[in-house]
Design a protein around this motif. Sequence first.
Motif, short mmCIF file in Angstrom:
data_model
loop_
_atom_site.label_atom_id
_atom_site.label_comp_id
_atom_site.label_asym_id
_atom_site.label_seq_id
_atom_site.Cartn_x
_atom_site.Cartn_y
_atom_site.Cartn_z
N THR A 48 -0.17 -17.64 4.45
CA THR A 48 0.98 -16.74 4.47
C THR A 48 2.06 -17.22 3.52
N ARG A 95 -4.57 -10.25 0.98
CA ARG A 95 -4.40 -8.95 1.64
C ARG A 95 -3.72 -7.93 0.73
N THR A 97 -1.44 -5.21 1.44
CA THR A 97 -0.69 -4.85 2.65
C THR A 97 -0.26 -3.39 2.68
N GLU A 98 -0.21 -2.74 1.51
CA GLU A 98 0.18 -1.33 1.49
C GLU A 98 -0.28 -0.66 0.21
N GLU A 109 -0.80 -9.40 -1.79
CA GLU A 109 -0.64 -10.85 -1.88
C GLU A 109 -1.30 -11.34 -3.16
N GLN A 206 3.83 -12.61 -3.21
CA GLN A 206 3.47 -11.21 -3.09
C GLN A 206 4.05 -10.43 -4.27
#
Length: 481
Positions: A48, A95, A97-98, A109, A206
Amino acid sequence: MSQALVRKLRDKLGARYILDKPEELATYECDACVLIQKKPDLVALPKTPEEVAFIVQACIEANVPYTARGAGTGLSGGALPMQGGVQIGLNRMDRITEIDEANRTATVEVGVINASLNLALKAHGLFYAPDPSSQSACTLGGNIAENAGGIHCIKYGVTTDHILALQVVLPDGTLTWMGGKNRRSHGPNLVGLMVGSEGTLGVITQAIVKLTPVPEKVRVYLAAFNSVADAGGTVASIIQSGLMPSALEFMDAFTVVAVNQAFNVGFPENAEAVLLIELDGYPAQLLHDEIKLKEILAAHQVSQIRVGETEDERAALWKARKATVAAYGRYAPAFYLNDTVIPRSQLVPLLEKIYEVAERYDVIICNVFHAGDGNLHPHVLFDPDNADQVRRGMQASEEILHACLAVGGALSGEHGIGIEKSELMPLQFSPESLETMKKLKRIFDPANLSNPEKIFPMRTACGEARHAISPSLLTGEGLWI
């Protein structure tokens, strides 16, 4: 390496994601530029952005340098930990994410593989335009750090043209966003500053990237020529005419034969040069552009034209283009990939210079590159166990680079400076310009812990370069690919 730091990172990330065994560290000792090698003292694999911030804060407290790394496909040594310390491997942060169709953006990411993003976007009728040749392996974080280009940069631009916002861990450990979805931001352009800074100003975690609608119609034209001059003249005429292809790639005779032998793609082997030209857009516009393109090709004595209309036909042509490096492996166990940019009007003279240099130094230099934006990629093939061959190859490369700079070129087009060309920066930039860049580095990173010894010349007290790829530093020992 401080055992207190090791314990702290293990407690946070878990022992599985902290690597310190010699055999584990060996996999991180180089990137795709194998001429420089340096192992980290420790590798941390965060999941993360908050874990990245924790790692950076821990390194600050211990006064330990840290270097971010993606897939390791870089070609300038930019992700090598030249002072040891902690290597932050970002591959687990993968990921998407959107995907925001309405605003044509995606939030990702930095461990997302470039090609994987486009695969996910296909169902939405969108694509992310920057597409380096290592697209199937390279990650977006590395692309952003080096401001990567790719086949389609002539029309759609390089990485910086598609980055709207970045989440960054600054060298003081702060996790923050820069920029935004709205494509407009006020104040200093911090996003533009971060793109291409090679991890020296912080660790990007990100990104919000701009997406482009998939064009309605696409065609790829393979144009073969009996001379390099005709192919180079075609490139210049295409640009001068105002025609805007979405891709314009050059392959020389050696490369065409190598690709044919390796992958049996059926390229015309009697050609001295081949151009791959892609047109895209609305069907009516494509018809108009095709007429203009064929007129230009005829004026430059094109000897053969092949058209890829279906998706499979186009994919086969681009697969052959992107597999050239693998094809070169039939001729030599290693290569050094030059990366420089020149004015497109100088394309033919510089190619003639490259071939003359190759003959004089008795080395194989083959050419495949982004002709549309003048981004040259002469590949010098060599045997790493032959120290004299390595030396001659590096001398040839240095002479080519000087020739490119002499006609108004630049040190790098998309691979970055890293450690590979750091000692050569004074060839392009004045002392005042370099000092301004260094001041920015000191403002962001006063402790010089974020990817130190990159981009800027590092010299010892006696004035000799500490790092650089130059004939004086290469012995041929320990090089591999």
